[in-house]
Enzyme design. Structure first.
Site, mmCIF file in Angstrom:
data_model
loop_
_atom_site.group_PDB
_atom_site.id
_atom_site.type_symbol
_atom_site.label_atom_id
_atom_site.label_comp_id
_atom_site.label_asym_id
_atom_site.label_seq_id
_atom_site.Cartn_x
_atom_site.Cartn_y
_atom_site.Cartn_z
ATOM 1 N N HIS A 219 0.820 -1.217 0.000
ATOM 2 C CA HIS A 219 0.000 0.000 0.000
ATOM 3 C C HIS A 219 0.848 1.259 0.000
ATOM 4 C CE1 HIS A 219 -4.273 -1.229 0.454
ATOM 5 N NE2 HIS A 219 -3.692 -2.373 0.754
ATOM 6 N N ASP B 2 -0.468 -7.608 1.568
ATOM 7 C CA ASP B 2 0.053 -6.239 1.543
ATOM 8 C C ASP B 2 1.553 -6.210 1.834
ATOM 9 O OD1 ASP B 2 -0.650 -3.133 3.378
ATOM 10 O OD2 ASP B 2 0.241 -3.517 1.397
ATOM 11 N N SER C 175 3.187 2.208 8.324
ATOM 12 C CA SER C 175 2.961 1.059 7.420
ATOM 13 C C SER C 175 4.299 0.552 6.898
ATOM 14 C CB SER C 175 2.088 1.459 6.240
ATOM 15 O OG SER C 175 0.791 1.810 6.701
HETATM 16 N N1 LIG Z 1 -3.469 1.752 13.445
HETATM 17 C C1 LIG Z 1 -3.514 1.203 12.127
HETATM 18 C C2 LIG Z 1 -2.768 2.018 11.121
HETATM 19 C C3 LIG Z 1 -1.496 1.576 10.686
HETATM 20 C C4 LIG Z 1 -0.823 2.313 9.686
HETATM 21 C C5 LIG Z 1 -1.392 3.498 9.160
HETATM 22 C C6 LIG Z 1 -2.653 3.935 9.638
HETATM 23 N N2 LIG Z 1 -3.261 5.081 9.183
HETATM 24 C C7 LIG Z 1 -3.129 5.637 7.930
HETATM 25 N N3 LIG Z 1 -2.499 5.085 6.891
HETATM 26 N N4 LIG Z 1 -2.591 5.973 5.835
HETATM 27 C C8 LIG Z 1 -3.282 7.085 6.230
HETATM 28 N N5 LIG Z 1 -3.618 8.197 5.559
HETATM 29 C C9 LIG Z 1 -4.312 9.146 6.247
HETATM 30 N N6 LIG Z 1 -4.678 9.040 7.539
HETATM 31 C C10 LIG Z 1 -4.352 7.924 8.225
HETATM 32 N N7 LIG Z 1 -4.686 7.773 9.557
HETATM 33 C C11 LIG Z 1 -5.002 8.819 10.429
HETATM 34 C C12 LIG Z 1 -4.580 10.134 10.213
HETATM 35 C C13 LIG Z 1 -4.907 11.127 11.161
HETATM 36 C C14 LIG Z 1 -5.620 10.828 12.319
HETATM 37 C C15 LIG Z 1 -6.025 9.509 12.527
HETATM 38 O O1 LIG Z 1 -6.668 9.204 13.667
HETATM 39 C C16 LIG Z 1 -5.707 8.516 11.600
HETATM 40 C C17 LIG Z 1 -3.649 6.913 7.565
HETATM 41 C C18 LIG Z 1 -3.327 3.199 10.620
#
Ligand SMILES: NCc1cccc(Nc2n[nH]c3ncnc(Nc4cccc(O)c4)c23)c1
Length: 232
Positions: free
Chosen positions: A41, A89, A183
């Site tokens: 991803h 992924d 990620s």
């Molecule tokens: N916890 C699981 C996990 C693992 C890896 C990446 C992610 N999140 C995200 N991966 N890509 C993203 N693009 C935009 N926003 C995102 N999350 C986000 C951003 C601001 C506040 C909030 O509460 C969550 C993500 C979430």
């Protein structure tokens, strides 16, 4: 990483920062001298541009001995990966040349035995991903300890509702969690990489959406095959 703390510098010498135009995009880790494992991803929105891989770093911005940016020869996403779900992924990146291994740059072994990590096992995850919900990005590597939760709990209707396959695993996400930019990083349990961070529902720090990882053991043969066929 939400709710974590600054890692001890260079205690995770396998950690990689996947960068575009000098910006951290995703985590990854060194699985062989010339290979980094990350998440497929991470290539979304890069319109075919190749990453550069930063190894030996603690701070993203400050000059550090052994910190070095490597060009990537090729990026291979798992054939089953797609933008609609979190299945398969994984992304393999072959560096343009073998990484120079030293105290700050080391390979991390990954799990090859395909057996679930027991629930409640404490594992560690590190990354340069966002440290607040407002999206603040850290300069220095962060880490957090998280307990593994059972696939049964993770698949509960109120959690990920039957989307967690036997090739995935979960950790509790109450307050302390992975987030945007983490990620591709490794979930390390008892010194071995068991999983690779996947964004899943992209939610961070909400116990109703546990963190999801691609388990590595089920893909050992694919990883070995790609590394063997590209060796040259
Ligand atoms: N916890 C699981 C996990 C693992 C890896 C990446 C992610 N999140 C995200 N991966 N890509 C993203 N693009 C935009 N926003 C995102 N999350 C986000 C951003 C601001 C506040 C909030 O509460 C969550 C993500 C979430």
């Amino acid at each position: 990483i939400l709710g974590g703390y600054e890692a001890r510098p260079h205690l995770r010498p396998y950690m990689a920062s996947l960068q575009l135009d000098g910006q951290h995009v995703c985590g990854g880790f060194l699985i062989a001298e010339q290979w980094v494992l990350s998440a497929a991803h991470c290539t979304e929105g890069t319109n075919g541009k190749l990453f550069q891989v930063l190894l030996g770093a603690h701070s993203l911005s400050e000059p550090e001995p052994h910190k070095r940016l490597y060009r990537v020869r090729t990026q291979i996403a798992h054939p089953g990966s797609n933008i609609h779900n979190n299945r398969d992924d994984l992304l393999l990146l072959q560096l343009e040349e073998k990484a120079e291994l030293n105290a700050h740059v080391k390979v991390l072994p990954f799990q090859r035995e395909d057996r679930d990590v027991e629930a409640d096992t404490m594992c560690e995850v590190a990354g340069w991903g966002t440290i607040t919900h407002s999206g603040r990005r850290p300069d220095k590597l962060q880490q957090v300890e998280r307990p593994v939760i059972s696939r049964e709990l993770c698949n509960h209707r109120t959690r990920h509702d039957q989307t967690i396959t036997e090739k995935m695993m979960c950790t509790d996400s109450r307050k302390k969690d992975t987030c945007k930019g983490d990620s591709g990083g490794p979930l390390v349990c008892n010194g071995v990489a068991e999983g690779v961070v996947t964004a899943g529902s992209r939610v961070c720090g909400n116990y109703k959406k546990p963190a999801i990882y691609t388990r590595i053991a089920p893909y050992a043969a694919w990883i070995d095959g790609v590394m063997a066929s590209a060796a040259g």
